[in-house]
Design an enzyme around this catalytic site. Sequence first.
Site, PDB file in Angstrom:
ATOM      1  N   LYS A 191      32.182  39.617  43.459  1.00 37.81           N
ATOM      2  CA  LYS A 191      30.991  39.398  42.641  1.00 37.81           C
ATOM      3  C   LYS A 191      29.784  40.173  43.157  1.00 37.81           C
ATOM      4  O   LYS A 191      28.844  40.420  42.414  1.00 37.81           O
ATOM      5  CB  LYS A 191      30.706  37.906  42.530  1.00 37.81           C
ATOM      6  CG  LYS A 191      31.784  37.199  41.717  1.00 37.81           C
ATOM      7  CD  LYS A 191      31.466  35.760  41.422  1.00 37.81           C
ATOM      8  CE  LYS A 191      32.479  35.161  40.461  1.00 37.81           C
ATOM      9  NZ  LYS A 191      33.803  34.911  41.091  1.00 37.81           N
TER      10      LYS A 191
HETATM   11  C1  PLP Z   1      34.981  34.655  40.397  1.00 37.69           C
HETATM   12  C2  PLP Z   1      36.233  34.915  41.163  1.00 37.69           C
HETATM   13  C3  PLP Z   1      37.459  35.174  40.508  1.00 37.69           C
HETATM   14  C4  PLP Z   1      37.609  35.135  39.001  1.00 37.69           C
HETATM   15  O1  PLP Z   1      36.919  36.186  38.374  1.00 37.69           O
HETATM   16  P1  PLP Z   1      36.632  36.158  36.804  1.00 37.69           P
HETATM   17  O2  PLP Z   1      35.791  37.339  36.525  1.00 37.69           O
HETATM   18  O3  PLP Z   1      35.906  34.865  36.560  1.00 37.69           O
HETATM   19  O4  PLP Z   1      37.935  36.193  36.111  1.00 37.69           O
HETATM   20  C5  PLP Z   1      38.574  35.468  41.279  1.00 37.69           C
HETATM   21  N1  PLP Z   1      38.497  35.483  42.633  1.00 37.69           N
HETATM   22  C6  PLP Z   1      37.348  35.228  43.305  1.00 37.69           C
HETATM   23  C7  PLP Z   1      37.350  35.247  44.784  1.00 37.69           C
HETATM   24  C8  PLP Z   1      36.170  34.942  42.593  1.00 37.69           C
HETATM   25  O5  PLP Z   1      35.027  34.692  43.265  1.00 37.69           O
END
Ligand code: PLP
Length: 461
Positions: free
Chosen positions: A112
Amino acid sequence: MNYISTRGAAPVLSFGEAMITGLARDGGLYVPETVPVMLKADIAALAGLSYEEIAFRVMRPFLGDTFEDDEFRRLIAKAYGSFGHGARAPLVQLAPNHFLLELFHGPTLAFKDFAMQLIGQMMQAALAKTGERITIVGATSGDTGSAAIEAFRGLSNVDLFILFPHGRVSEVQRRQMTTPSQANVHALAVEGDFDDCQARVKDMFNNFPFRDVVRLAGVNSINWARVLAQVVYYFSSAVSLGAPERTVSFTVPTGNFGDIFAGYIARKMGLPIEKLVIATNQNDILDRAIRSGIYKTDGVKRSISPSMDIQVSSNFERVLFDAYERDGNAVAQLMKELNAGGFTIKREALEILRGIFISGSCSEVETLATIRHVFAVTGHILCPHSAVGVKVAEEHLGGVPMITLATAHPAKFPDAVEKAIGVRSELPSRMGDLFDRPERVTWVKNDSAALQAVVRERIGC
Ligand SMILES: *Cc1c(COP(=O)(O)O)cnc(C)c1O
């Protein structure tokens, strides 16, 4: 470049406006009116460039006149300068024809950071032009909140409030949210679960007098600017493995469908991607939807890959919009049915989706077993989310190279890792003092009036 809502009844916005607005006023999600296509020669020319330069070339056509080229280059440089790896998103090999794309070298050790670091810079720059000041509020089950705080701390035109469920995030996640000392970030521990936090944020957006007086904005995963920033690493990794001459596939551990939707956009832009593999944990609504055509909610089960414990995948609406030939009324109707429990994807739309996506799910036992066997065979330690991806990817190897997205650093989820292989994964040395820094957090009741009072008091209005 114009942005339109998936429900067809909200104002058409520019990139900058869509970034600040987040959710469209008709309840839909913003998408570009047309997706710019990159010529094969332009994709080939990305080979060997820095991550930052690839980011500039891939994202630039989506921005319209929101930023000058030089300014956008500077924002990108600032966004990724704090990453702990020169390649930003390095590839490692797991097995013949199977590669892992490490997306956890950012400041909070989860993918993210790629979107949040950039959106922090872009929002600050856009607001500086108008002299506006905004309040961003978000709910988190852990990773989004820490990524947002790391991206927005110290920015002068933004106050950031993050609501997290008291006692229900990992210690690393909590400390990442409570140890930054800048006065514009506010970590609020809410006496409730993640759904409560999310509901309280929704209440704030639905309280129009409050929304207007604090100038509320959102950075949750439906924000188009976040999706766009994630398109870049599909290009950088595919080109490293020989695209556009060579086709690749991707497997993506999925919760809200944001990360994999970015891969879908890369494919629409002309990147030769054969298949996008959706990997879910035991919360398998998307896997069931692709297999059966029925999208039906079924209660969230807590798992050891908690960032994917999601009941409704918000960004799936964007791909439905395309599969329904961009019929906003049809999408609005499906979302109405979803509020009543679920809907059936019509046959033509399901065929379109199945031509691009395949899916699989991974149980808790399989997640642990995958961490164990990958460690035994390669020495790499996977976080539980990445393990979900690797397990599902292994069912689809053969043919073109498979790139599995590693979405978090294993040290963020040390308990699951220890359970699998008996050792705890170490935090990178640049984060080594996380456990020594003082924490700053405000405990708040699960009550909208109390939370809104805290926000107003903190920003003095
Ligand atoms: C947010 C997240 C996901 C999922 O991602 P999306 O974009 O919501 O599908 C997977 N793994 C981790 C570690 C995350 O923080």
